[in-house]
Scaffold this motif. Sequence first.
Motif, PDB file in Angstrom:
ATOM      1  N   ASP A   8       0.824  -1.200   0.000  1.00  0.00           N
ATOM      2  CA  ASP A   8       0.000   0.000   0.000  1.00  0.00           C
ATOM      3  C   ASP A   8       0.860   1.251   0.000  1.00  0.00           C
ATOM      4  OD1 ASP A   8      -2.639  -1.259   0.209  1.00  0.00           O
ATOM      5  OD2 ASP A   8      -1.886  -1.970   2.140  1.00  0.00           O
ATOM      6  N   ASP A   9       0.367   2.276  -0.688  1.00  0.00           N
ATOM      7  CA  ASP A   9       1.127   3.500  -0.918  1.00  0.00           C
ATOM      8  C   ASP A   9       0.211   4.701  -0.657  1.00  0.00           C
ATOM      9  OD1 ASP A   9       3.306   4.988  -1.629  1.00  0.00           O
ATOM     10  OD2 ASP A   9       3.340   4.388  -3.732  1.00  0.00           O
ATOM     11  N   TYR A  10       0.381   5.340   0.497  1.00  0.00           N
ATOM     12  CA  TYR A  10      -0.388   6.552   0.791  1.00  0.00           C
ATOM     13  C   TYR A  10       0.264   7.748   0.091  1.00  0.00           C
ATOM     14  CZ  TYR A  10      -2.778   3.928   4.476  1.00  0.00           C
ATOM     15  OH  TYR A  10      -3.523   3.001   5.160  1.00  0.00           O
ATOM     16  N   THR A  11      -0.375   8.901   0.163  1.00  0.00           N
ATOM     17  CA  THR A  11       0.191  10.074  -0.474  1.00  0.00           C
ATOM     18  C   THR A  11       0.488  11.173   0.538  1.00  0.00           C
ATOM     19  OG1 THR A  11      -1.909  11.205  -0.948  1.00  0.00           O
ATOM     20  CG2 THR A  11      -1.122   9.609  -2.576  1.00  0.00           C
ATOM     21  N   LEU A  12       1.351  12.098   0.118  1.00  0.00           N
ATOM     22  CA  LEU A  12       1.665  13.303   0.867  1.00  0.00           C
ATOM     23  C   LEU A  12       1.115  14.497   0.108  1.00  0.00           C
ATOM     24  CD1 LEU A  12       5.454  12.631   1.595  1.00  0.00           C
ATOM     25  CD2 LEU A  12       3.527  12.138   3.106  1.00  0.00           C
ATOM     26  N   LEU A  52      -1.787  11.633   3.932  1.00  0.00           N
ATOM     27  CA  LEU A  52      -3.180  11.183   3.893  1.00  0.00           C
ATOM     28  C   LEU A  52      -3.246   9.710   4.296  1.00  0.00           C
ATOM     29  CD1 LEU A  52      -4.170  13.120   0.679  1.00  0.00           C
ATOM     30  CD2 LEU A  52      -4.819  13.657   3.024  1.00  0.00           C
ATOM     31  N   SER A  53      -2.758   9.456   5.506  1.00  0.00           N
ATOM     32  CA  SER A  53      -2.690   8.108   6.075  1.00  0.00           C
ATOM     33  C   SER A  53      -3.305   8.122   7.468  1.00  0.00           C
ATOM     34  CB  SER A  53      -1.229   7.645   6.146  1.00  0.00           C
ATOM     35  OG  SER A  53      -0.426   8.602   6.831  1.00  0.00           O
ATOM     36  N   GLU A  54      -3.663   6.919   7.961  1.00  0.00           N
ATOM     37  CA  GLU A  54      -4.285   6.846   9.283  1.00  0.00           C
ATOM     38  C   GLU A  54      -3.332   7.281  10.388  1.00  0.00           C
ATOM     39  OE1 GLU A  54      -4.548   4.278   7.155  1.00  0.00           O
ATOM     40  OE2 GLU A  54      -6.667   3.788   6.910  1.00  0.00           O
ATOM     41  N   ASN A  84      10.637   3.141  -1.531  1.00  0.00           N
ATOM     42  CA  ASN A  84       9.447   3.894  -1.913  1.00  0.00           C
ATOM     43  C   ASN A  84       8.517   4.160  -0.733  1.00  0.00           C
ATOM     44  OD1 ASN A  84       9.349   4.175  -5.080  1.00  0.00           O
ATOM     45  ND2 ASN A  84      10.236   2.162  -4.628  1.00  0.00           N
ATOM     46  N   LEU A  85       8.993   3.852   0.481  1.00  0.00           N
ATOM     47  CA  LEU A  85       8.287   4.175   1.722  1.00  0.00           C
ATOM     48  C   LEU A  85       6.863   3.623   1.723  1.00  0.00           C
ATOM     49  CD1 LEU A  85       9.486   7.878   2.155  1.00  0.00           C
ATOM     50  CD2 LEU A  85      10.689   5.778   2.691  1.00  0.00           C
ATOM     51  N   MET A  86       6.721   2.365   1.293  1.00  0.00           N
ATOM     52  CA  MET A  86       5.411   1.719   1.212  1.00  0.00           C
ATOM     53  C   MET A  86       5.168   0.780   2.398  1.00  0.00           C
ATOM     54  SD  MET A  86       5.196   0.817  -2.869  1.00  0.00           S
ATOM     55  CE  MET A  86       3.843  -0.345  -2.576  1.00  0.00           C
ATOM     56  N   GLN A  87       3.939   0.290   2.502  1.00  0.00           N
ATOM     57  CA  GLN A  87       3.578  -0.705   3.508  1.00  0.00           C
ATOM     58  C   GLN A  87       3.525  -2.079   2.814  1.00  0.00           C
ATOM     59  OE1 GLN A  87       3.431   0.612   6.537  1.00  0.00           O
ATOM     60  NE2 GLN A  87       3.669   2.611   5.558  1.00  0.00           N
ATOM     61  N   PRO A  88       4.311  -3.078   3.274  1.00  0.00           N
ATOM     62  CA  PRO A  88       4.463  -4.349   2.546  1.00  0.00           C
ATOM     63  C   PRO A  88       3.345  -5.347   2.804  1.00  0.00           C
ATOM     64  CG  PRO A  88       5.835  -4.369   4.485  1.00  0.00           C
ATOM     65  CD  PRO A  88       5.165  -3.021   4.472  1.00  0.00           C
ATOM     66  N   ASN A  89       2.162  -5.065   2.287  1.00  0.00           N
ATOM     67  CA  ASN A  89       1.013  -5.953   2.511  1.00  0.00           C
ATOM     68  C   ASN A  89       0.778  -6.825   1.270  1.00  0.00           C
ATOM     69  OD1 ASN A  89       0.619  -4.590   4.977  1.00  0.00           O
ATOM     70  ND2 ASN A  89      -0.564  -3.003   3.949  1.00  0.00           N
TER      71      ASN A  89
END
Length: 321
Positions: free
Chosen positions: A128-132, A227-229, A292-297
């Motif tokens: 998952d990839d949130y945005t700034l 724009l993340s929890e 890429n500063l992502m969440q590895p799900n």
Amino acid sequence: MKSRTTTALIGAVAVAALAGCSSTSGAPAADGAFEPQDVRMIVPFSAGGGSDASGRAIASGLETASGATVTVENREGGSGAVGYSHLFAQEGNPNYLLASETTLLSLPLTTEVDYNYESFTPIMKLGDDYTLVVVPADSPFETCTDVVDAAKSDGVVVAVSGAISLDEIVFSLIEQDQDVTFDRVPYESGSEVIAGLLGGTVQVGSLNPGEVLGQLESGDLRALCSLSEERYEYEQIAEVPTAIEQGIDVAFAQWRGFIAPGGISDEARDYWIAAAEEYAASEEYTTYIEENLMQPNAIYGDEFVEYLGQNSADLEAALAE
């Protein structure tokens, strides 16, 4: 929207599915096993953005995992529709793949296209990839609340990389939550959004961290909120507050992964899932996620299909509000 985390493991079935595969032979071998040939990884956006980086990372990882040669093709246009339409035309051809993301779901919900996610064969969701929300270094905006306040009075011009992209979705959600309206300028990739920000064409952009980290580190751009929890744990952006902290109740992730055409054989589908599982267990995958500063799900196959169904329903509800 929170995603389920699935640990990528390589079992005996995955190893067996990859055993004996060659990149030089034609589609099914004499024993019925799929052997890839002249594999194409379609990126439905132009070079330089997050989708391009994702496609090239996946292609490289699959080459290492399977021994197949995977050539990346950028087929941009129509906010991703050109690339997805090209894959749709490859019905039954297991030698075509596509670096996919949330556009797979948002295009059919907002645009007249001949396909939806059920028209394809989902293989793997990488993470998952949130945005700034970012602005030029000399921008008067210090917080995302400042942007909202300006939109209520003077108006704000924002950049979106695709007319129905994640950027469009999150700005729409902010509009709904804060009862404001933004003026939009659409681009075809994150790199074009960055150029628009640096050139003064637009005032605000929404970019994935991996797309904009270089400009944040150089000081050319500033991040106002994520724009993340929750705040990121990555050191480079750990100090960036969430929009929620600033009174804007918006958090929405873009997933990234890859799909194959519809109508491919079970053997071909299993082959690519096995290769994807091997890629997810590699240092290449970890490096891509962290850089890429992502969440590895990571999830695969049927579980990915189930996720897409739920994500599509959530997205439809968000766009309808």
